[in-house]
Design an enzyme around this catalytic site. Structure first.
Site, PDB file in Angstrom:
ATOM      1  N   ASN A 454       0.839  -1.199   0.000  1.00  0.00           N
ATOM      2  CA  ASN A 454       0.000   0.000   0.000  1.00  0.00           C
ATOM      3  C   ASN A 454       0.871   1.245   0.000  1.00  0.00           C
ATOM      4  OD1 ASN A 454      -2.653   1.504   0.579  1.00  0.00           O
ATOM      5  ND2 ASN A 454      -1.297   2.231   2.194  1.00  0.00           N
ATOM      6  N   GLU A 455       0.880   1.963  -1.111  1.00  0.00           N
ATOM      7  CA  GLU A 455       1.423   3.313  -1.281  1.00  0.00           C
ATOM      8  C   GLU A 455       2.941   3.408  -1.213  1.00  0.00           C
ATOM      9  OE1 GLU A 455      -2.465   5.970  -0.056  1.00  0.00           O
ATOM     10  OE2 GLU A 455      -0.720   6.018   1.277  1.00  0.00           O
ATOM     11  N   ASN A 456       3.661   2.295  -1.109  1.00  0.00           N
ATOM     12  CA  ASN A 456       5.114   2.392  -0.973  1.00  0.00           C
ATOM     13  C   ASN A 456       5.787   2.771  -2.292  1.00  0.00           C
ATOM     14  OD1 ASN A 456       4.622   1.651   1.630  1.00  0.00           O
ATOM     15  ND2 ASN A 456       5.367  -0.446   1.415  1.00  0.00           N
ATOM     16  N   SER A 500      -0.435  -0.661  -4.743  1.00  0.00           N
ATOM     17  CA  SER A 500      -1.580   0.225  -4.905  1.00  0.00           C
ATOM     18  C   SER A 500      -1.215   1.556  -4.276  1.00  0.00           C
ATOM     19  CB  SER A 500      -2.820  -0.372  -4.238  1.00  0.00           C
ATOM     20  OG  SER A 500      -3.962   0.406  -4.482  1.00  0.00           O
ATOM     21  N   HIS A 519      -4.904   6.154  -6.232  1.00  0.00           N
ATOM     22  CA  HIS A 519      -5.424   6.667  -4.974  1.00  0.00           C
ATOM     23  C   HIS A 519      -5.676   8.165  -5.146  1.00  0.00           C
ATOM     24  CE1 HIS A 519      -3.532   3.314  -2.236  1.00  0.00           C
ATOM     25  NE2 HIS A 519      -4.176   2.827  -3.292  1.00  0.00           N
TER      26      HIS A 519
END
Length: 859
Positions: A454-456, A500, A519
């Site tokens: 997630n978002e890395n 993501s 996102h």
């Protein structure tokens, strides 16, 4: 035949060593411990700490996470003649030393995996002492950070180095969660006695031939891949001879839906494969697309003796899943590529929500609670839940419920919002936990996608990581090498996506509209929610807007006198950076500044529902290019002002009712397009045609009527037309200019009706509308457990909400955010009331609220 013995009774807990802040009554106590459980829940049960979810208690309990804790137990043992006895720890949280009869059996450092230790030589006949000591996870993470060198990620909302330990990251605090760093035996701990051989791991790979049928496949196959462990000795030597201690002559048998097959396991072999064929199995579908048939799959390892050696059973479903990422039909990269989940050959528009751990203390979430929360998701027409990477691989009962309810599951690997070291000891733990959990979860047909993080990857591009990281590792090797390799080797039936958001290659920015999943967080953090309409992503995996929890949830947890939006307890249950300021900024363009805490509560809850309605209606209106919306978030882990639709006490917020409306399979919405106001009808029916074998039908044939009205009910313009909407598609119809153009934006609106669906379009923000003071007549009647409240409007009443919890904290209501025209009525059904109520009690604020009363005096 193997035997299992749970070791869940008789545990005690006490603090060990020295830690700042430990109260004397805790330092001297040996507390009865519940296993599975954790330190916080045991201390709470012993009345040694107050409830961590109340007021500002969280901060007073920080010492728990910095202390070391010891669980101790004793049990009787009688040798049972088995070749081997293992101590099986399904979940230790997190940095543990396991001792049996004073001897260290093993040490562990990963909450997300299980452990098995051979203890046959350490058990003694009679009384045995088992001790599990947990070192502080916070101190361990800090120490490893200091050894390996700091990496970016933690911020003011999450300052702890959660990226240096394999533990539920949100235990260390998040922008919706408290810092409550747990320790304990959080899953089962058991003794396993066995002889000969056992099934160490079973992986069913389910495949189907779709053929031409809609609900039944031409054929189904289950390839059962089984790993075998032997109780004694080693496999064959260089000459091919096997030690006499190794069990030989084993048979692996599998059966499902009347089909059975078996294979002989070569002597000493550590794996075997058996394939089953099932003729014309019924297909598993997400809800709304079809049924969810499940089949019992049984696997047995036998040596010919009665009862066999070991067995394994799970339910499986026959379905095919793909992730379509094909480029658009053009050579221009800017045109983009798809990001579409395809089930049984049918592209699915994912009406989704993100899932976080449902409690800071996961052992409090049992099968019934999982089922209730997932039922709430399904009731809101949600057909996909994304299990977010800062939480857990949830218990099997979560995925069981998803299988039964037809809810697709997108599963993140557990990496979120931080750079993660790829060095020892983290790297070995990452691969071990990934292999175990992929194998554990792969029987579930609801699981359709593995996601790396997630978002890395987004953070690597945009959060200033690159100069801080330099040439050090940060997790890229996990997302682009280790994890896709593990999925490919362990679970080849499912797609994997590296992150993501992610656009499909490190050569492109990861968070763009044209490729991959996106996102959208600038809207909540910086601008008005109308800016959702500036984006047309291929798939929106996160976007959200905050609102406070239900009033009863807030006031159960916070006891400030006086209670205010910025009183200390309320602010301690608002974890987002500048969260209240962002609520106020987002409210200002739409509603007047609230005059008191109750108006603040209603206005911000309503604004949350409005924001997500705007975003989802816009993205669904672009169905085909955009193929999924996954709102942040469905649930909460404690009472908090957050993005959730269901709060920490399981009460639906107005947002939940808004999701139920906006995720309806058939939607009518008005969208401002460059060519003018446009009515868009969305039909989530299944497509037909020979390619999918779906019979013709499912077309939405309706009359579309648009009226421009005054608030008093006068019709100023009218237009209607016949509209046909094919399944799995949209139809857009521009509203004629003479109807769509207002002469007085403060007193006019559009009423749009398509069959039994309708919506409205207002030409100005609520604060600029000349709403009439809401007027209505009420009737209240009781019919057994249901109380009915009928509201008959004498004026326009927009977004009418009945807050049943203001009558009784145990009560709930079936509907909310209902717009009534003058002369219309609506009946609300209240359940859970423990007393009778009357018209006077129900009749106005705070029980009945509407958009009108945000700008008009109290009734």
């Amino acid at each position: 035949m193997s035997q299992w013995r749970e070791l869940h009774e008789g545990w005690t807990l006490q603090v060990v060593g020295e830690a700042d802040g430990v109260p004397p009554e805790v330092a001297d106590a040996a507390v009865p411990a519940t296993v599975p459980g954790c330190v916080h829940t045991d201390l709470l049960a012993a009345d040694l700490i107050p409830d961590p979810y109340l007021d500002r208690v969280e901060y007073d309990l920080a010492w728990i996470g910095r202390a070391d804790w010891r669980y101790a137990n004793s049990f009787d043992w009688t040798p049972d003649g088995s070749d081997r006895v293992d101590l099986v720890c399904d979940g230790l949280d997190t940095v543990a030393s396991v001792e049996l009869n004073g001897e260290v059996v093993a040490t562990t450092q990963n909450m997300h995996r299980s452990y098995r230790f051979d203890v046959g030589g350490r058990l003694r006949e009679g009384r045995n002492e088992l001790v599990v000591t947990f070192a502080s996870a916070q101190r361990y993470a800090e120490q490893l950070r200091d050894e390996l060198g700091d990496l970016p990620g933690p911020n003011s909302a999450t300052p702890e180095p959660f990226n240096f330990i394999r533990k539920m990251a949100c235990n260390f605090g998040w922008d919706w969660g408290p810092v409550l760093v747990t320790a304990g035996i959080w899953k089962s701990i058991r003794l396993h006695s066995w002889s000969g051989a056992r099934l160490a791991r079973v992986r069913p790979v389910v495949e189907v031939d779709l053929g031409e049928g809609r609900d039944v496949a031409t054929a189904g196959r289950v390839r059962v891949l089984a790993d075998v462990e032997y109780a004694k000795a080693a496999p064959a030597d260089a000459d091919g001879d096997v030690s006499g201690d190794v069990k030989s002559g084993l048979t692996l048998t599998a059966s499902v839906s009347g089909s059975q097959a078996e294979v002989a396991v070569p002597a000493g072999a550590t794996s075997a494969e058996v394939e089953l064929s099932v003729e014309s199995p019924r297909l598993w579908w997400p809800h709304g697309h079809g049924e969810q048939p499940l089949y019992d799959l049984a696997v047995e390892l036998s040596d010919g003796s009665e009862g066999g050696l070991d067995s394994w059973s799970r339910r499986v479903g026959f379905r095919q899943v793909e992730l379509d990422t094909e480029p658009d039909d053009t050579a221009d990269d800017e045109a983009g590529s798809a990001f579409t989940i395809v089930v049984n050959g049918v592209p699915v528009f994912a009406r989704g929500a993100n899932w976080i751990p449902d409690d800071c203390f996961p052992t409090r979430v049992d099968a019934d609670r999982y089922r209730a929360r997932l039922q709430q998701a399904r009731d809101a027409h949600i057909d996909l839940l994304r299990v977010w990477g800062g939480g857990l691989y949830e218990q099997d009962t979560f995925y069981d419920a998803a299988d039964e309810l037809g809810i697709l599951v997108w599963q993140d690997f557990l990496f979120a919002c931080a750079a993660y070291p790829e060095e020892s000891p983290i790297a070995e733990e990452v691969e071990a936990e990934a292999r175990e959990n992929v194998a554990r979860l792969m029987p579930h047909p609801s699981l359709v996608l593995w996601n790396g993080n997630n978002e890395n990857i987004w953070a690597w591009f945009d959060w200033g990581w690159q100069p801080r990281v330099g040439d050090r590792t940060w997790g890229e090797g996990y997302y682009l090498d280790v994890l896709p390799r593990v999925v490919g080797e362990t679970d080849p039936s499912r797609p994997y996506w590296p992150g993501s958001p992610y656009s499909g290659t490190m050569g492109r920015h990861p968070n763009i509209d044209e490729h991959g999943c996106k996102h959208v967080w600038d809207v909540w953090n910086q601008v008005d929610y109308s800016v959702y309409r500036d984006y047309v992503p291929r798939f929106v995996a996160e976007f959200g807007w905050q609102g406070p929890p239900a009033w009863s949830t807030l006031t159960r947890a916070v006891h400030d006198e006086p209670l205010a939006a910025d009183s200390p307890g309320v602010l301690s249950h608002q974890k987002a950076t500048d969260g209240n300021a962002k609520l106020a900024r987002g409210l200002a363009p739409h509603f007047p500044e609230p005059g008191n805490v109750e108006d603040w509560h209603w206005s911000t809850q309503l604004n949350q529902a409005r924001a997500l309605t705007v975003g989802i209606e816009h993205y669904r209106s672009h169905r085909g290019r955009c193929m999924g919306t996954v709102v942040w978030q469905i649930n909460d882990c404690w009472p908090v002002t957050s993005w959730a639709a269901v709060d920490g006490d399981a009460r639906p917020k107005p947002l939940w009712y808004a999701l139920r409306k906006v995720y309806d399979p058939r939607l009518v919405t008005v969208q401002p397009r460059p060519e003018g106001l446009t009515a868009v009808l969305v039909n989530e029916g299944l497509p037909g045609g020979a390619a999918t074998g779906v019979p013709a039908g499912g077309v939405w044939q309706t009359n579309l009527a648009v009226e421009r009205r005054t608030f008093t009910g006068e019709v100023l313009g009218h237009w209607s037309t016949s509209v046909s909407v094919d399944p799995a598609s949209t139809t857009s119809v521009r509203v004629p200019v003479d109807v769509a153009t207002t002469t007085d934006p403060s007193r006019e609106y559009l009423l749009v009706v398509a069959g039994d669906r309708r919506t409205t379009w207002f030409f100005a923000a609520d604060k600029d509308l000349a709403y009439p003071a809401p007027e209505w007549d009420l009737e209240v009647s009781a019919d057994g457990p249901v109380t009915r409240v009928t509201v008959s409007a004498r004026t326009l009443v927009r977004d009418l909400a009945l807050f049943a919890d203001r009558l009784d904290p145990a009560a709930g209501v079936d509907d909310m955010l209902v717009t009534l025209l003058p002369g219309e009525s609506h009946t609300f059904e209240i359940t859970g009331l423990t007393r009778q109520v009357d018209v006077a009690e129900v009749g106005g604020r705070p029980v009945l609220r509407c958009a009108n009363d945000t700008v008009t005096p109290a009734k």
